[in-house]
Design an enzyme around this catalytic site. Structure first.
Site, PDB file in Angstrom:
ATOM      1  N   ALA A  70       5.945  -3.311  10.339  1.00  0.00           N
ATOM      2  CA  ALA A  70       6.636  -4.446   9.726  1.00  0.00           C
ATOM      3  C   ALA A  70       5.896  -4.815   8.447  1.00  0.00           C
ATOM      4  O   ALA A  70       4.850  -5.466   8.487  1.00  0.00           O
ATOM      5  CB  ALA A  70       6.657  -5.620  10.685  1.00  0.00           C
ATOM      6  N   GLU A  71       6.443  -4.390   7.320  1.00  0.00           N
ATOM      7  CA  GLU A  71       5.707  -4.532   6.062  1.00  0.00           C
ATOM      8  C   GLU A  71       5.499  -5.982   5.650  1.00  0.00           C
ATOM      9  O   GLU A  71       4.419  -6.352   5.182  1.00  0.00           O
ATOM     10  CB  GLU A  71       6.403  -3.753   4.942  1.00  0.00           C
ATOM     11  CG  GLU A  71       6.213  -2.245   5.006  1.00  0.00           C
ATOM     12  CD  GLU A  71       7.118  -1.572   6.023  1.00  0.00           C
ATOM     13  OE1 GLU A  71       8.015  -2.246   6.568  1.00  0.00           O
ATOM     14  OE2 GLU A  71       6.935  -0.367   6.282  1.00  0.00           O
ATOM     15  N   GLN A  93       2.898   2.647   3.592  1.00  0.00           N
ATOM     16  CA  GLN A  93       2.863   4.101   3.817  1.00  0.00           C
ATOM     17  C   GLN A  93       3.393   4.892   2.629  1.00  0.00           C
ATOM     18  O   GLN A  93       2.833   5.918   2.273  1.00  0.00           O
ATOM     19  CB  GLN A  93       3.638   4.449   5.079  1.00  0.00           C
ATOM     20  CG  GLN A  93       2.870   4.071   6.337  1.00  0.00           C
ATOM     21  CD  GLN A  93       3.352   4.795   7.560  1.00  0.00           C
ATOM     22  OE1 GLN A  93       4.509   5.212   7.632  1.00  0.00           O
ATOM     23  NE2 GLN A  93       2.483   4.932   8.538  1.00  0.00           N
ATOM     24  N   PHE A  94       4.476   4.404   2.062  1.00  0.00           N
ATOM     25  CA  PHE A  94       5.048   5.067   0.891  1.00  0.00           C
ATOM     26  C   PHE A  94       5.593   3.981  -0.036  1.00  0.00           C
ATOM     27  O   PHE A  94       6.032   2.918   0.419  1.00  0.00           O
ATOM     28  CB  PHE A  94       6.200   6.009   1.272  1.00  0.00           C
ATOM     29  CG  PHE A  94       5.765   7.277   1.943  1.00  0.00           C
ATOM     30  CD1 PHE A  94       5.511   8.414   1.197  1.00  0.00           C
ATOM     31  CD2 PHE A  94       5.604   7.319   3.317  1.00  0.00           C
ATOM     32  CE1 PHE A  94       5.113   9.589   1.816  1.00  0.00           C
ATOM     33  CE2 PHE A  94       5.203   8.493   3.943  1.00  0.00           C
ATOM     34  CZ  PHE A  94       4.956   9.636   3.192  1.00  0.00           C
ATOM     35  N   GLY A  96       8.379   3.479  -1.508  1.00  0.00           N
ATOM     36  CA  GLY A  96       9.713   2.938  -1.261  1.00  0.00           C
ATOM     37  C   GLY A  96       9.787   2.023  -0.054  1.00  0.00           C
ATOM     38  O   GLY A  96      10.832   1.430   0.213  1.00  0.00           O
ATOM     39  N   TYR A  99       9.332  -2.659  -0.280  1.00  0.00           N
ATOM     40  CA  TYR A  99      10.311  -3.730  -0.558  1.00  0.00           C
ATOM     41  C   TYR A  99      10.435  -4.786   0.534  1.00  0.00           C
ATOM     42  O   TYR A  99      10.629  -5.959   0.215  1.00  0.00           O
ATOM     43  CB  TYR A  99      11.666  -3.127  -0.923  1.00  0.00           C
ATOM     44  CG  TYR A  99      11.554  -2.115  -2.051  1.00  0.00           C
ATOM     45  CD1 TYR A  99      11.071  -2.498  -3.301  1.00  0.00           C
ATOM     46  CD2 TYR A  99      11.862  -0.781  -1.855  1.00  0.00           C
ATOM     47  CE1 TYR A  99      10.918  -1.575  -4.323  1.00  0.00           C
ATOM     48  CE2 TYR A  99      11.714   0.148  -2.873  1.00  0.00           C
ATOM     49  CZ  TYR A  99      11.235  -0.253  -4.105  1.00  0.00           C
ATOM     50  OH  TYR A  99      11.068   0.667  -5.110  1.00  0.00           O
ATOM     51  N   PRO A 100      10.357  -4.437   1.814  1.00  0.00           N
ATOM     52  CA  PRO A 100      10.389  -5.519   2.810  1.00  0.00           C
ATOM     53  C   PRO A 100       9.251  -6.526   2.622  1.00  0.00           C
ATOM     54  O   PRO A 100       9.367  -7.673   3.044  1.00  0.00           O
ATOM     55  CB  PRO A 100      10.241  -4.778   4.147  1.00  0.00           C
ATOM     56  CG  PRO A 100      10.754  -3.410   3.877  1.00  0.00           C
ATOM     57  CD  PRO A 100      10.352  -3.116   2.457  1.00  0.00           C
ATOM     58  N   HIS A 140      10.504   8.011  -0.505  1.00  0.00           N
ATOM     59  CA  HIS A 140       9.123   8.454  -0.360  1.00  0.00           C
ATOM     60  C   HIS A 140       8.495   8.875  -1.682  1.00  0.00           C
ATOM     61  O   HIS A 140       7.400   9.440  -1.690  1.00  0.00           O
ATOM     62  CB  HIS A 140       9.034   9.641   0.613  1.00  0.00           C
ATOM     63  CG  HIS A 140       9.281   9.267   2.040  1.00  0.00           C
ATOM     64  ND1 HIS A 140      10.503   8.843   2.485  1.00  0.00           N
ATOM     65  CD2 HIS A 140       8.460   9.252   3.118  1.00  0.00           C
ATOM     66  CE1 HIS A 140      10.418   8.595   3.796  1.00  0.00           C
ATOM     67  NE2 HIS A 140       9.193   8.829   4.194  1.00  0.00           N
TER      68      HIS A 140
END
Lengths: 346, 392
Positions: A70-71, A93-94, A96, A99-100, A140
């Site tokens: 959960a970013e 992690q990446f 893209g 954004y969250p 990614h």
């Protein structure tokens, strides 16, 4: 850090950018018990790119925290930890997948110090592996640094060498400001030299870092064209300079910006005033980008020194394409040299 | 939410909007003081928390009522100052005084609060001078107090963001070893405040996940005031917020948010759990926002006056006043004196607001970064240079 060179007593060693980032975090964690790493899979797995490999084993689960997937949660919890006096280093992690967490980063991380009129600090590092060229699936391979450079309160940096990976990571962690640290993922496994002097790791301190966190560096000196670039594109710019030199072409100066917020305006102006021609080079889509900012800055501050307009070379203004298009989407040697020729034709 | 309402919401297919009797908190709601000011007998729902009132003497109860009255007056003055153009905005807490004073008084000095932007009553209990709350609404700053002075974080405008900050802070508390030591002055809990609208946010739900899996010493305090700006709370959830905790794996409690004794007792219980290392609790304070969301909206456009009237009969100050009068703890003269004290407080706030200096414009550039930043320095210098041209 445990490398063969280290074990044999030598202080200069060749290592990958990935290992240097790991070594930088290890040094920061040893120096300051308040430094904690957190993110998805950063513990036992060592991160999907293994950048945090071995750190949970050595520092424990309280220092290297495997989080829920959960970013926003990772970022918001890190804000709270920072307010409590910790120095969280969070891994996205990446590119893209950031954004969250965007709301937490731009609404809270960036603004807490300002909102509190200097009373509160959120000294955290947001690590984002970024850029393309690894044949990954959608989300990614993005270069979204402009979003964060646009937001006051954040520092945005990136590295292109082993030495910078090692030192800049430690400087970012030591900074009292939040730092978005972009790691050039397709360069993770490229090797470079890390020379820590006679004292090696044990004897090195942050004062030994060869450059300040917000300094740009001239990687190749030249006199005809300046290429202003950063991160994964430094290698491409370097190759362009070498190719031009081999063919008795124009003399290209390569400036590795390293810091995207703030930009090293003085170095940019100095180099462009010397060469009179300038390319802003990046993987990111060029519209409203770091390269846009550079172009605007150069025309504003170096106008009477320019022999040609500033050219931008970057990704096209489309969603990051499927990986089978990467070869033509990402700026390569030929596109850079084509831009050089264009500049010289004015 | 009544039994019927819960049943309706749980019906198969459950897409029919439940019948709403929004004044009924149901039998599960913890209450010690009925709306008429009489003490509620012990029952299955309130008995587990009764012990947390045993050491609360009459003087302390009178002090709670005084807080309720003063906080309401602070709020009324904030509203008036906005209407008179002194503030750009004011989010009223009218109706939620008991929910906030009960929670705020249950906290110890070392406990840390992460508010939304309506928690004037919690700020009061944590010792933040009420005039300090005005700065951001007057537009002179984004937060007019140092969070660490009273362990009361700055107001958070983006709904839900602060829930995660509270969890992260609580994770830090646990890492510092300030939980379950048995030292009452050391063991620390963190409280996160939001409204029912906040429960719909992703950050709220991620906060519950993080708190559960890290066993963080945090209390989530949801003031279900039944309205998220103009949206009734059947647009936010189909089960009561306190039951949300079940799905995350920790206790949820619904308390009568208009009963200061109940909100105090339940919060003490939840804070004790956190401080003792038993992890998070979600408390839903069942209450009602008597005023507008903020001074910028008009609740007559979206809700009926009968609803407001029904809740007026549950007023937290009236019921505590009735109770303490019946107990002989206060009389009319005490009420008059306290009201006069409230008026003096309001005068103080008004004066502080009206004499609050505008910040020097160059301060815009201060504290953007903790360390030097080339762009800010350049722009700051350009600004100073440009402004100096007007001085002659």
């Amino acid at each position: 850090m445990s490398t063969q060179a280290q074990q044999s007593g030598s202080t200069a060693t060749r290592m990958t950018i990935a290992k240097a980032l790991n070594a930088g975090m290890r040094a920061a964690m040893e120096r300051d018990p308040k430094v904690v790493l957190m993110g998805e899979d950063v513990g036992k797995l060592g991160g999907v790119f293994r950048i945090t490999e071995g750190l949970q084993k050595d520092f424990g689960e309280d220092r290297v925290i495997d989080t829920p997937l959960a970013e926003a949660g990772i970022m918001g919890a890190a804000v709270g930890l920072a307010l409590r006096g910790y120095r969280p280093v969070v891994e996205i992690q990446f590119d893209g997948f950031v954004y969250p967490a965007f709301d937490q980063i731009v609404s809270q991380v960036a603004k807490m110090h300002n909102r509190s009129q200097g009373a509160l600090k959120v000294p955290m590092v947001i690590r984002i592996p970024y850029g393309g060229g690894i044949g990954a699936v959608e989300h990614h391979s993005e270069s979204n640094e402009s979003y964060f450079a646009h937001t006051a309160g954040l520092r945005v940096v990136t590295c292109s060498s082993t030495e910078d990976a090692y030192w800049m990571m430690q400087q970012a962690i030591a900074s009292d400001d939040p730092v978005v640290f972009y790691e050039p993922k397709r360069r993770y496994h490229e090797r470079g030299v890390l020379d820590l002097g006679e004292g090696g790791v044990a004897g090195a301190s942050l004062d030994d870092a060869p450059h300040a966190l917000d300094e740009g560096v001239v990687r190749v000196e030249g006199s005809d064209v300046t290429i202003l670039t950063y991160g994964p594109m430094v290698k491409v710019a370097h190759a362009a300079a070498q190719a031009a030199e081999l063919e008795d072409g124009p003399s290209i100066e390569v400036v590795d910006l390293r810091s995207l917020s703030p930009l090293d305006a003085e170095l940019i102006e100095e180099s462009v005033k010397k060469t009179g021609r300038c390319i802003a080079l990046s993987e990111a889509q060029t519209f409203a980008s770091i390269t846009s900012e550079i172009a605007a800055h150069v025309q504003e501050h170096c106008f009477y020194h320019l022999e040609a307009p500033v050219l931008r070379v970057g990704g096209y203004n489309i969603p990051y394409p499927p990986s089978r298009h990467e070869e033509v989407f990402l700026p390569d040697l030929d596109r850079v040299l084509h831009a050089v020729d264009t500049l010289l034709a004015y | 939410m009544s039994d019927d309402e819960v049943a309706a919401s749980a019906a198969p297919g459950g897409h029919e909007p439940p019948e709403r009797d929004i004044t009924d908190g149901g039998p599960e709601m913890v209450q010690f003081l009925a709306a008429d000011g009489t003490r509620v007998e012990l029952s299955e729902s309130n008995e587990p928390y009764a012990a947390y009132l045993e050491d609360v003497g009459t003087d302390e109860m009178v002090a709670m009522l005084r807080d309720l009255i003063l906080v309401r007056r602070v709020d009324a003055e904030g509203f008036a100052l906005q209407r008179q153009g002194e503030l750009g905005l004011w989010p009223s807490l009218l109706g939620q005084e008991a929910a906030q004073v009960g929670a705020g008084r249950a906290m110890r000095p070392q406990d840390y609060a992460f508010p939304g932007y309506r928690e004037h009553g919690v700020a009061w209990c944590k010792g933040v001078p009420p005039e300090n709350l005005l700065g951001m609404f007057r537009g002179v700053n984004h937060g007019g107090w140092d969070s660490n002075d009273n362990n009361f974080h700055l107001y958070t405008i983006v709904i839900g963001n602060q829930m995660l900050h509270a969890v992260g802070y609580a994770m830090g508390v646990a890492r510092d070893g300030d939980v379950a030591t048995g030292d009452a002055d050391r063991d620390t809990a963190v409280m996160a405040f939001t409204g029912d609208g906040g429960t719909a946010q992703g950050d709220f739900n991620e906060a519950l996940v993080f708190a559960a899996v890290t066993h963080a010493p945090v209390v989530f305090y949801v003031q279900n005031n039944h309205w998220a700006i103009s949206e009734p709370n059947d647009r936010q959830f189909t089960i009561p917020p306190y039951r949300r905790a079940d799905g995350f794996g920790f206790p949820g409690i619904r308390v009568d948010g208009n009963d200061v004794l109940a909100s105090y007792a339940v919060t003490r219980y939840a804070l004790d759990r956190a401080r003792n290392g038993q992890g998070p609790t979600l408390v839903e304070a069942f209450t009602y926002r008597m005023g507008a969301h903020t001074t910028s909206d008009d609740p007559t456009k979206y809700r009926i006056s009968a609803e407001v009237d029904a809740w007026k009969a549950k007023d937290p100050i009236d019921r505590m006043t009735a109770y303490l009068k019946a107990e002989g703890a206060i009389d009319d003269s005490w009420v008059e004196e306290t009201q006069a004290e409230a008026d003096e407080l309001a005068k103080r706030i008004r004066k502080a607001c009206q004499t609050m200096p505008d910040p020097p414009h160059e301060e815009m550039f201060a504290h953007v970064y903790a360390e030097p930043h080339q762009l800010i320095e350049r722009e700051s210098a350009q600004f100073a240079d440009y402004q100096s041209g007007f001085e002659d």
